[in-house]
Structures are given as structure tokens and as C-alpha cells.
Motif scaffolding. Structure first.
Motif, short mmCIF file in Angstrom:
data_model
loop_
_atom_site.label_atom_id
_atom_site.label_comp_id
_atom_site.label_asym_id
_atom_site.label_seq_id
_atom_site.Cartn_x
_atom_site.Cartn_y
_atom_site.Cartn_z
N TYR A 19 37.81 37.67 38.12
CA TYR A 19 38.72 37.38 37.01
C TYR A 19 38.58 35.91 36.69
O TYR A 19 38.67 35.07 37.59
CB TYR A 19 40.17 37.66 37.41
N SER A 53 47.63 42.67 50.71
CA SER A 53 47.91 42.37 49.31
C SER A 53 46.83 41.42 48.78
O SER A 53 46.49 40.43 49.44
CB SER A 53 49.29 41.71 49.22
N GLY A 54 46.28 41.76 47.62
CA GLY A 54 45.24 40.91 47.04
C GLY A 54 43.84 41.25 47.53
O GLY A 54 42.88 40.58 47.14
N ALA A 55 43.70 42.30 48.32
CA ALA A 55 42.39 42.65 48.86
C ALA A 55 41.45 43.24 47.79
O ALA A 55 40.23 43.25 47.97
CB ALA A 55 42.54 43.64 50.01
N GLY A 56 42.03 43.74 46.73
CA GLY A 56 41.20 44.26 45.64
C GLY A 56 41.30 45.77 45.44
O GLY A 56 40.52 46.36 44.70
N LYS A 57 42.32 46.38 46.02
CA LYS A 57 42.48 47.82 45.90
C LYS A 57 42.74 48.24 44.44
O LYS A 57 42.04 49.09 43.89
CB LYS A 57 43.65 48.29 46.77
N SER A 58 43.73 47.61 43.86
CA SER A 58 44.07 47.97 42.47
C SER A 58 42.91 47.68 41.53
O SER A 58 42.67 48.43 40.58
CB SER A 58 45.29 47.19 41.99
N THR A 59 42.21 46.59 41.83
CA THR A 59 41.09 46.24 40.96
C THR A 59 40.03 47.34 40.96
O THR A 59 39.52 47.73 39.90
CB THR A 59 40.47 44.90 41.43
N1 LIG Z 1 44.32 40.41 35.61
C1 LIG Z 1 44.05 39.55 36.61
N2 LIG Z 1 43.71 38.28 36.33
C2 LIG Z 1 43.42 37.41 37.30
N3 LIG Z 1 43.42 37.71 38.61
C3 LIG Z 1 43.75 38.97 38.97
C4 LIG Z 1 44.09 39.94 37.99
N4 LIG Z 1 44.37 41.10 38.62
C5 LIG Z 1 44.21 40.85 39.94
N5 LIG Z 1 43.83 39.58 40.14
C6 LIG Z 1 43.55 38.96 41.43
O1 LIG Z 1 42.52 39.71 42.06
C7 LIG Z 1 42.78 39.85 43.46
C8 LIG Z 1 42.84 41.31 43.82
O2 LIG Z 1 43.95 41.87 43.22
P1 LIG Z 1 44.34 43.40 43.34
O3 LIG Z 1 45.46 43.66 42.43
O4 LIG Z 1 43.13 44.23 43.19
O5 LIG Z 1 44.85 43.46 44.84
P2 LIG Z 1 45.51 44.64 45.64
O6 LIG Z 1 44.67 44.92 46.80
O7 LIG Z 1 45.81 45.78 44.74
O8 LIG Z 1 46.86 43.99 46.14
P3 LIG Z 1 48.33 44.65 46.31
O9 LIG Z 1 48.32 45.38 47.60
O10 LIG Z 1 49.26 43.48 46.36
O11 LIG Z 1 48.58 45.53 45.14
C9 LIG Z 1 44.08 39.11 43.73
O12 LIG Z 1 43.74 37.83 44.22
C10 LIG Z 1 44.73 39.00 42.39
O13 LIG Z 1 45.46 37.80 42.29
#
Ligand SMILES: Nc1ncnc2c1ncn2[C@@H]1O[C@H](COP(=O)(O)OP(=O)(O)OP(=O)(O)O)[C@@H](O)[C@H]1O
Ligand SMILES: [Mg+2]
Lengths: 303, 232
Positions: B14, B42-48
Motif C-alpha cells: 500500500y 493484527s496487521g499480518a495481511g489476512k484481510s489483504t
Molecule cells: N488501505 C490500506 N492502506 C494502507 N495500508 C493498509 C491498508 N489496508 C491495510 N493496510 C496495512 O497493511 C497491513 C496488513 O493489513 P491487513 O488488514 O491485511 O491485516 P490483518 O491481518 O487483516 O489484521 P487484523 O487482524 O487486524 O484484521 C497492515 O500493516 C495495515 O496497516
């Protein structure tokens, strides 16, 4: 798009419209004000334009030829004038014609007519009556004649007598029009922006729903549909309100305007042109509503 | 057998005001009918990863395949919409429309897909029955418990009969009892043949599931365990 989808788009557009009643009222009110200003500008423009036209039509210059200048020569001058860019019309008034006009104009003055009859020669001169396209151009037409090859045949050009009046009128018309155009552009731009903002707010409150529609697989055209319908409805209702409200307003302020410029009769102008004005207003309102929705919703459709 | 979903050397960076490497060089495949959990802090990248799958984000590098098709080659919003009907999605915050009833929330998903009223009248009660909400069909979201709301959103995700159900932290807002209700429901959905991809950092959930676990750490795949437990 299937007819089911189309019906549903219309239906949910109406539902959106009805759902959030205070937001609907607020949006329509803002659009109404915007359209009202636009309509006011439009009508005043048309009306002042017609007043200016009629004023301009009254301005002309006459070129009087010396006695004895042959008619052919005058007709040649007329032809030359007609080829000039700045000349709108040239009317030839022969000596006899001038006499006839003089007689009708003074038909209630027998003494004058009698003394005229006693003359054994027509005392009046032949003339060319010139109207310019715009009043600024009288000066160049006058100098064309004054300095041209026919200047010897010309007795007088009444432009020089009326120069001050013509110049003043020209200046006033010019600055009124310029000011009016600037004011119209500024006010129209403000109206359009305000209407756009109102619709953007209405769409903003629906952003969650839009996001969910996209997430569950709604195509952008389907997602957009109800909001376009909603925008069109805002515009339509606001346009109808404007049409209805403007008439009493014109009855109220019309006499005030007429007392300054008698040529303007606002309310009767409005009534005679109600279908054109109303139609235009509905097109503008609906168009503005839909376009605003279209632009406002774009950012929520990206994902 | 061809994988249902494949992440091929996926990186996502991002870059707004700051540059964040959310996912880096991730490779793994998901077979049809699998139940797979993505775990990590949290922030590991799962949602991404899930967003890349439903084309909400585009990968910076690498390719995501769905049913053999590279998602980057989907042509325009029409094909993206149809991808999203083949992948049901469920979120932590339910994303229900508060002014619509349970029935309407589910019907809505069918409406936007252009289904006619007869299909809607037939399918919505069926899928609400599957999630056990037949008796709440005319309730509004605020009249439901968190677990019930999540079941509505699962029903909505299933109404297109998707091959995959993607659930991003679906139990994040729920108490343990409701959490296990939802997990049981996901297992039931998996049993009827739907591939389930679950992102979570709930340890108990992972440990009771006893299914495949892909662990992420700072955007990298650190462990892929066929019968996983929560390691972080
Ligand atoms: N739209 C965005 N713009 C910039 N950075 C982002 C965006 N979405 C996610 N990130 C960053 O990318 C990284 C991975 O985020 P992601 O949401 O995939 O984490 P996650 O594993 O789903 O975390 P959680 O368990 O908190 O939901 C994080 O550092 C987050 O800050
Ligand atoms: Mg997340």
C-alpha cells in the motif's frame, strides 16, 4: 438490463427518495433555491435582452443628401453601405417619400401643410436611414460616409448631432450587459455547486448501502440506477416547485420592475412562456439531479 | 484436481502517505471443498489476501487465480461483480442494512443480481432456514443478537450459492457461545461442498477446528499446516 432490474431500480429509487424524509426535504429545498435563481437569471436575461434590442432598434443615423444629387448616386451609396459588415439595414427615403411622411406626420397641422403647398419645390432632402448591428459601430459608419468619395454629395449626417446620446446609451448597454453576464455566470455556478453538494450529501448518507451492494455483487450500473432515479426525482420536484412559486413572486415584484422599466411585464411574460420555461426548468433540474448523482456516486463505486 | 483458489507469488504494497508492505511473496493453493484458516497477528495481511481475492485490491506483484482464471484479467466491473457472486463474503461488522428486515437484507443481494421476485421468494427462506433464522425473518438488525446478525450476513453470502465463502474475522464481535455457533455453521456449509476461507486470530477457534491453517507473519507465509493449531 432486464425489465425486472429496471422496475426494481425505479422502485428502489422511489424508496430512497421517500426513506430519509428530512434529507429529502433539505435536498429539494436547496435544489429549489438553485433552480429558482437560475430561472430568475434566465427570465431577466431574456427580458432585458428584449428591452435592449428595442432600445437599439430606436437608434439609427440618417444621411441627408444635398438637393440635386441624382437618385442613382444615392442608390450606389446605399449599395456600398449594405456591403459593410457593421450595417444591419439601409433604408432609402426619396424626396417624395420624405414629403409624404412629413404630410402624414403633420396631418393635424393644416397651416404647416398649407405653407408647404405654397412652395413650388419640395424642400425636403433625400436620405438614407441606417441601422447598425451594434451601437458601437455607428461611429465607423459615420466616418466611412464623412470621409468617403461621396462626402461632397452629403449635406449632413445626424450622427454628429446625436453623438452624445448614442455614445452614452452604448456605454450603458455595454456595461449593463457585461455586469449581467458576470453576475449570471457567478450565480449559476454557485447554484449548480450548491445543488451538487446537496445531492452529494444525500449519496454520502447511502455510502454504506452502496458499498454493500457492490460487495454482494451488484454491477455498477445496477447500483447506480436507484440513485440516478432519486437524483432525477429531487430535480423534478424542485423544478415543479420553482414553476409554481415563481408566478406569485412575479406578480409581486413585476410591478416594481415595471415602474422602472415599463417595457418589462414579468408575470405576463412568464405566463405566455410557461411551457418553454417550465420544460427547460424540468430538463435542467432533472439533468442536474442525475448528473450530480452520477458524479457523487463515482467514488463509492470504485471498489 | 485443479485448485479452487491460488495465490502465486503475491505481494501487496500500500502506498498512500506511507508505504506499507502488507503481503510479501505469498504462495499457496486452496482446493475445492477445503476449509482453510488464515491466522496471524493484527496487521499480518489476512484481510489483504481476502481483498485481493474479491478484487477489492489489486496485487502489486504476482497473480491470484480463481477457478483457473487470473483475477487481474477480469474484464471490467461486470466480471468483477460476477466474481463476487461466486465468492460469498462475511465480515466482523456484519455489514447489514439497518433499515431492512432480515428477509430484505438477504433479498437485496439477489435483487442487485437481477433475480426476479419468484426466485427471491423461494431462495431467501431456504437460505435463512439453513442458517437457522426462519423465525426472525421479519426482524430488523437491531432486534437481533450479534450471532444472529452474523447468520444473516452468512445467509446473504450464500444466497448466490457461491463456491467459496470468505469470512474475515466473522466471530470478532461475538461471545464464545455465539462464536462456536457460527463456526459450526461454517463447518456445515463446508460439508455441503462450499470451500471456506476463514481469517481469524481466535486461538480456540483454530484449535477446535482441526483443519488446515496457513500462518502469516508480517505479510509472509510462515507455516502451512494441514491439521493446524495456532502457533503465534
Ligand atoms: N488501505 C490500506 N492502506 C494502507 N495500508 C493498509 C491498508 N489496508 C491495510 N493496510 C496495512 O497493511 C497491513 C496488513 O493489513 P491487513 O488488514 O491485511 O491485516 P490483518 O491481518 O487483516 O489484521 P487484523 O487482524 O487486524 O484484521 C497492515 O500493516 C495495515 O496497516
Ligand atoms: Mg483484518
Amino acid at each position: 438490463m432486464s425489465s425486472v432490474a429496471f422496475q426494481r431500480i425505479i422502485r428502489s429509487g422511489f424508496n430512497n427518495f421517500k426513506r430519509n424524509s428530512w434529507l429529502t426535504v433539505a435536498t429539494i429545498t436547496v435544489m429549489f433555491l438553485a433552480l429558482f435563481v437560475l430561472q430568475g437569471l434566465l427570465i431577466f436575461s431574456v427580458v432585458t435582452r428584449s428591452v435592449i434590442d428595442s432600445l437599439q432598434d430606436k437608434i439609427d443615423i440618417s444621411v441627408y443628401f444635398k438637393k440635386g444629387v441624382p437618385e442613382e448616386e444615392i442608390l450606389i451609396v446605399q449599395e456600398k453601405l449594405e456591403t459593410l459588415e457593421e450595417v444591419r439595414t439601409v433604408e432609402y427615403i426619396s424626396e417624395n417619400e420624405a414629403l409624404a411622411r412629413f404630410k402624414t406626420r403633420h396631418s393635424d397641422n393644416p397651416i404647416l401643410l398649407e405653407s408647404l403647398a405654397e412652395l413650388d419645390q419640395n424642400p425636403l432632402q433625400a436620405s438614407l436611414n441606417i441601422k447598425a448591428r451594434v451601437p458601437e459601430e455607428f461611429a465607423s459608419i459615420a466616418s466611412f460616409l464623412d470621409q468617403g468619395e461621396y462626402s461632397n454629395s452629403i449635406e449632413k449626417i445626424n450622427y454628429f448631432q446625436n453623438k452624445d446620446v448614442i455614445d452614452r446609451l452604448t456605454r450603458i448597454i455595454g456595461s449593463v450587459e457585461r455586469g449581467w453576464i458576470i453576475l449570471s455566470i457567478v450565480l449559476s455556478a454557485i447554484s449548480v455547486m450548491v445543488a451538487f453538494s446537496a445531492i452529494r450529501l444525500a449519496i454520502y448518507t447511502s455510502r454504506e448501502e452502496i458499498g454493500i451492494m457492490r460487495l454482494v455483487g451488484g454491477t455498477p450500473s445496477y447500483v447506480r440506477g436507484p440513485y440516478l432515479v432519486e437524483g432525477a426525482l429531487f430535480g423534478l420536484v424542485a423544478a415543479i416547485m420553482t414553476i409554481l412559486v415563481f408566478y406569485p413572486v412575479s406578480l409581486f415584484i413585476g410591478p416594481k420592475i415595471s415602474s422602472v422599466i415599463p417595457e418589462i411585464n414579468l408575470s405576463s411574460y412568464y405566463l405566455t412562456n410557461i411551457f418553454q420555461i417550465g420544460g427547460l426548468l424540468i430538463i435542467v433540474g432533472v439533468g442536474l439531479g442525475m448528473l450530480s448523482s452520477l458524479i457523487a456516486i463515482r467514488r463509492y463505486l470504485k471498489v | 484436481m485443479e485448485p479452487h483458489i491460488a495465490f502465486e507469488d503475491i505481494s501487496k504494497i500500500y502506498s498512500n502517505h506511507v508505504t506499507t508492505v502488507a503481503v510479501e511473496g505469498v504462495n499457496f493453493q486452496i482446493m475445492p471443498g477445503e476449509f482453510i484458516s488464515l491466522v496471524g497477528r493484527s496487521g499480518a495481511g489476512k484481510s489483504t489476501l481476502l481483498k485481493l481475492l474479491i478484487a477489492e485490491e489489486r496485487p502489486t506483484q504476482g497473480r491470484v487465480f480463481f477457478e483457473g482464471r487470473d483475477i487481474a484479467t477480469l474484464d471490467g466491473s461486470q466480471e468483477i461483480s460476477s466474481l463476487r457472486r461466486k465468492i460469498g463474503t462475511v465480515f466482523q461488522d456484519f455489514k447489514l442494512l439497518s433499515n431492512k428486515t432480515v428477509f430484505e437484507n438477504v433479498a437485496f443481494a439477489m435483487e442487485v443480481a437481477g433475480k426476479n421476485d419468484e426466485e427471491i421468494a423461494e431462495d431467501v427462506p431456504q437460505v435463512l432456514e439453513l442458517v437457522g433464522l426462519s423465525d426472525k425473518i421479519n426482524n430488523f438488525p437491531h432486534e437481533l443478537s450479534g450471532g444472529e446478525k452474523q447468520r444473516v450476513s452468512i445467509a446473504r453470502a450464500l444466497v448466490h450459492r457461491p463456491g467459496v465463502l470468505v469470512a474475515d474475522e466473522p466471530t470478532g464481535n461475538l461471545d464464545p457461545a455465539n462464536t462456536f455457533e457460527i463456526i459450526r455453521l461454517l463447518l456445515k456449509i463446508n460439508e455441503i461442498g462450499t470451500t471456506v476461507v476463514l481469517a481469524t486470530h481466535n486461538k480456540e477457534v483454530i484449535n477446535t477446528l482441526d483443519r488446515r491453517v496457513v500462518s502469516l507473519d508480517k505479510g509472509r507465509l510462515v507455516k502451512d499446516d494441514p491439521r493446524g493449531t495456532f502457533i503465534l
